[in-house]
Design an enzyme around this catalytic site. Structure first.
Site, PDB file in Angstrom:
ATOM      1  N   GLY A 177      55.119  88.650   2.310  1.00 44.69           N
ATOM      2  CA  GLY A 177      56.333  87.885   2.059  1.00 44.69           C
ATOM      3  C   GLY A 177      57.553  88.768   2.220  1.00 44.69           C
ATOM      4  N   ASP A 212      62.363  76.834   3.355  1.00 45.82           N
ATOM      5  CA  ASP A 212      63.291  75.778   3.766  1.00 45.82           C
ATOM      6  C   ASP A 212      62.588  74.709   4.611  1.00 45.82           C
ATOM      7  OD1 ASP A 212      64.159  78.483   3.588  1.00 45.82           O
ATOM      8  OD2 ASP A 212      66.147  77.986   4.328  1.00 45.82           O
ATOM      9  N   ASP A 263      64.705  73.721  12.313  1.00 44.49           N
ATOM     10  CA  ASP A 263      65.599  72.903  11.490  1.00 44.49           C
ATOM     11  C   ASP A 263      65.833  71.512  12.064  1.00 44.49           C
ATOM     12  OD1 ASP A 263      66.002  74.602   9.303  1.00 44.49           O
ATOM     13  OD2 ASP A 263      67.339  75.857  10.507  1.00 44.49           O
ATOM     14  N   TRP A 299      64.716  74.535  -2.321  1.00 37.63           N
ATOM     15  CA  TRP A 299      64.015  73.870  -1.203  1.00 37.63           C
ATOM     16  C   TRP A 299      62.567  73.567  -1.603  1.00 37.63           C
ATOM     17  CZ3 TRP A 299      67.646  72.060   1.434  1.00 37.63           C
ATOM     18  CH2 TRP A 299      68.638  72.791   2.096  1.00 37.63           C
ATOM     19  N   THR A 304      62.261  88.510   2.296  1.00 36.89           N
ATOM     20  CA  THR A 304      63.430  87.635   2.152  1.00 36.89           C
ATOM     21  C   THR A 304      64.296  87.709   3.394  1.00 36.89           C
ATOM     22  OG1 THR A 304      65.083  86.864   0.582  1.00 36.89           O
ATOM     23  CG2 THR A 304      65.131  89.223   1.116  1.00 36.89           C
TER      24      THR A 304
HETATM   25  N1  GLY Z   1      68.059  76.682   5.645  1.00 36.03           N
HETATM   26  C1  GLY Z   1      69.003  77.742   5.688  1.00 36.03           C
HETATM   27  C2  GLY Z   1      69.733  77.919   4.418  1.00 36.03           C
HETATM   28  O1  GLY Z   1      69.397  77.322   3.413  1.00 36.03           O
HETATM   29  O2  GLY Z   1      70.690  78.694   4.426  1.00 36.03           O
END
Ligand code: GLY
Length: 394
Positions: free
Chosen positions: A232, A174, A113, A250, A234
Site C-alpha cells: 500500500g 477512490d 475516473d 470514498w 499514499t
Molecule cells: N479522486 C481524486 C481525489 O479525491 O482527489
C-alpha cells in the site's frame, strides 16, 4: 424562495436505500443558499466547467478535459431534481453533448475516473430524461473503464497507461465510486463482464485497501502479471501509513453504493467499520482534518471529505436496521449541519463555490483551503439526500 415539488423519480418512497425521516431544521435555508450560489455562477459555467479547485476562492472556467467535470453537471441535475426548473436541465443537457463527444473522441479518458464523469452527467441524464444519447455515452464510458481491468490482479488500474511500470497494477480507494458505472452498464446490456470486473475489484479493495484497524490505504499495488498483492502507498495523504481523510470517505460511501448492486452484506459491514474509524477522529465541529492522523483543532480541514462521508453515512444508514442505522444517520446530520453553518457560502460571500475549506492535494499544495468542485457536489448531494428520497446517479 420556495422550492417547487421534487421530480417523480426523487419522490418514490419505496426506492431501496431510502428512509422517510423528518428533515432537519437547517435544511431549507441551506438548500436555498446553495441554489442561489448555483444560479449566480450558472452563466459563467454554461459552456464551461469550474476547474477542480478554486484559487483564492474563485473557480476559473475550463473545458471538458478534467476528471472532475461531472461534478458540476451533476450539481445541475441535483438542482433540477430539487426544483424542477428547466434552466438547470437545459445546461446539463448541453453538457451531455460535450460528454458524448469527449468519450467517443477519447479526450483525456485514459484513467479510471469515468464513473465520476459519466454517472453524474450521462447516467443521471438517462435516468431523469430518458436521453438515448446520454445512455450511449455512458455505455461507451463503461467500455473504456472495462479496458482498464487487469484480469490477473482482478482490479481496475487507476492511472496511467496499462504498460506504465509505475502505475501498472495500482488500484485506489477512490475507484469505489467508479464501479457503479460498470454495474449500471451490466444491467443495461446484460453483459456480465462489467459486473464481474466491478465485483472482483470491490472485493480486492475490501481485502487489501482496508487495513486491519479499519483505516485505509489510499492506493494499493498488485502485480498485474501474477495477481499477487504487493504494498500500500499514499498519493494525497500525509504518509503511506496514515489515513487520508478523503480516501476513508470514498470507502465509507463506495462500499454501500456497490452494495446496491452486489447485495453482499459484508460491504455494509465494511462501510460501518470505516465509518466508526472516521467518526472517532472528528474534531468538535465534526468536520474532519485532511488526514485522519490529525484530530485536533487548528489543523487544516477537508470539508470535501466531510461532505463525501456524510453522503456515505446516509447511504450506509439506509441499508441498516433502523436502530443501528440511526447512529450513522445522526452522525451525517451533525456533519452536514456543521458544514451548512460554518463552511457553506452565504448570500453575498466572496468567491464562486459552495463549500469552503476543502483540500485537493496537500502534499503538492494544490487547492489547499479552497473550494473543491467535488466538495460542492457532495454537499449538495447530502442536502438532497436529507430533503427527499433520492435515487443516486451512482
Ligand atoms: N479522486 C481524486 C481525489 O479525491 O482527489
Amino acid at each position: 424562495m420556495s422550492l417547487a415539488s421534487p421530480s417523480l423519480i426523487a419522490r418514490q418512497s419505496s426506492a431501496p436505500g431510502t428512509r422517510n425521516l423528518e428533515p432537519p431544521a437547517f435544511l431549507t435555508a441551506a438548500i436555498e443558499a446553495a441554489l442561489a450560489r448555483i444560479d449566480s455562477v450558472l452563466p459563467a459555467f454554461t459552456d464551461a466547467w469550474p476547474e477542480p479547485s478554486s484559487i483564492g476562492g474563485m473557480y476559473r472556467p475550463m473545458d471538458n478535459t478534467e476528471w472532475t467535470n461531472g461534478f458540476w453537471t451533476g450539481m445541475l441535475w441535483l438542482a433540477y431534481e430539487l426544483t424542477g426548473a428547466e434552466r438547470y436541465r437545459a445546461v446539463a443537457e448541453r453538457h451531455v453533448d460535450s460528454f458524448h463527444d469527449r468519450v467517443f473522441q477519447r479526450i483525456n479518458i485514459n484513467h479510471h475516473d469515468l464513473g465520476f464523469l459519466y454517472s453524474l452527467s450521462c447516467v443521471a441524464a438517462y435516468r431523469l430524461t430518458g436521453s438515448q444519447k446520454a445512455r450511449g455515452a455512458a455505455l461507451e464510458a463503461a467500455d473504456r473503464l472495462l479496458d482498464r481491468y487487469l484480469p490477473q490482479a482482478g482490479i481496475i488500474q487507476a492511472w496511467g497507461d496499462l504498460t506504465d511500470p509505475d502505475e501498472a497494477g495500482r488500484m485506489i480507494i477512490d475507484c469505489n465510486l467508479n464501479l457503479p458505472l460498470l454495474y449500471w452498464a451490466a444491467a443495461e446490456t446484460r453483459d456480465a463482464r462489467f459486473s464481474d470486473a466491478a465485483t472482483n475489484h470491490i472485493r480486492k479493495a475490501q481485502t487489501f485497501i482496508v487495513r486491519p484497524d479499519n483505516s485505509t490505504f489510499h492506493t494499493f499495488h498488485m502485480d498485474p502479471v501474477t495477481g499477487e498483492p504487493k504494498f500500500g502507498s499514499t498519493h494525497q495523504g500525509a504518509s503511506d501509513h496514515s489515513c487520508w481523510a478523503r480516501g476513508q470517505a470514498w470507502g465509507i460511501s463506495g462500499f454501500p453504493l456497490n452494495y446496491r448492486y452486489l447485495n453482499d452484506p459484508t460491504l455494509i459491514a465494511t462501510s460501518a467499520d470505516l465509518a466508526d474509524y472516521f467518526l472517532a477522529r472528528l474534531p468538535d465541529d465534526q468536520v474532519c482534518c485532511w488526514d485522519l492522523i490529525y484530530t485536533s483543532e487548528g489543523v487544516q480541514r477537508d470539508s470535501s471529505a466531510a461532505a463525501i462521508a456524510a453522503c456515505g453515512l446516509l447511504e450506509l444508514a439506509a441499508f441498516m436496521p433502523e436502530t443501528e442505522g440511526a447512529k450513522y444517520h445522526n452522525a451525517a446530520v451533525r456533519i452536514v449541519e456543521s458544514l451548512a453553518r460554518d463552511y457553506a457560502s452565504k448570500a453575498g460571500d466572496p468567491g464562486n463555490g459552495l463549500l469552503k475549506h476543502g483540500v485537493y492535494h496537500m502534499p503538492k499544495r494544490i487547492g489547499v483551503d479552497e473550494y473543491c468542485i467535488w466538495g460542492d457536489y457532495f454537499y449538495l448531494e447530502a442536502l438532497v439526500r436529507l430533503h427527499q428520497n433520492w435515487v443516486p446517479y451512482w
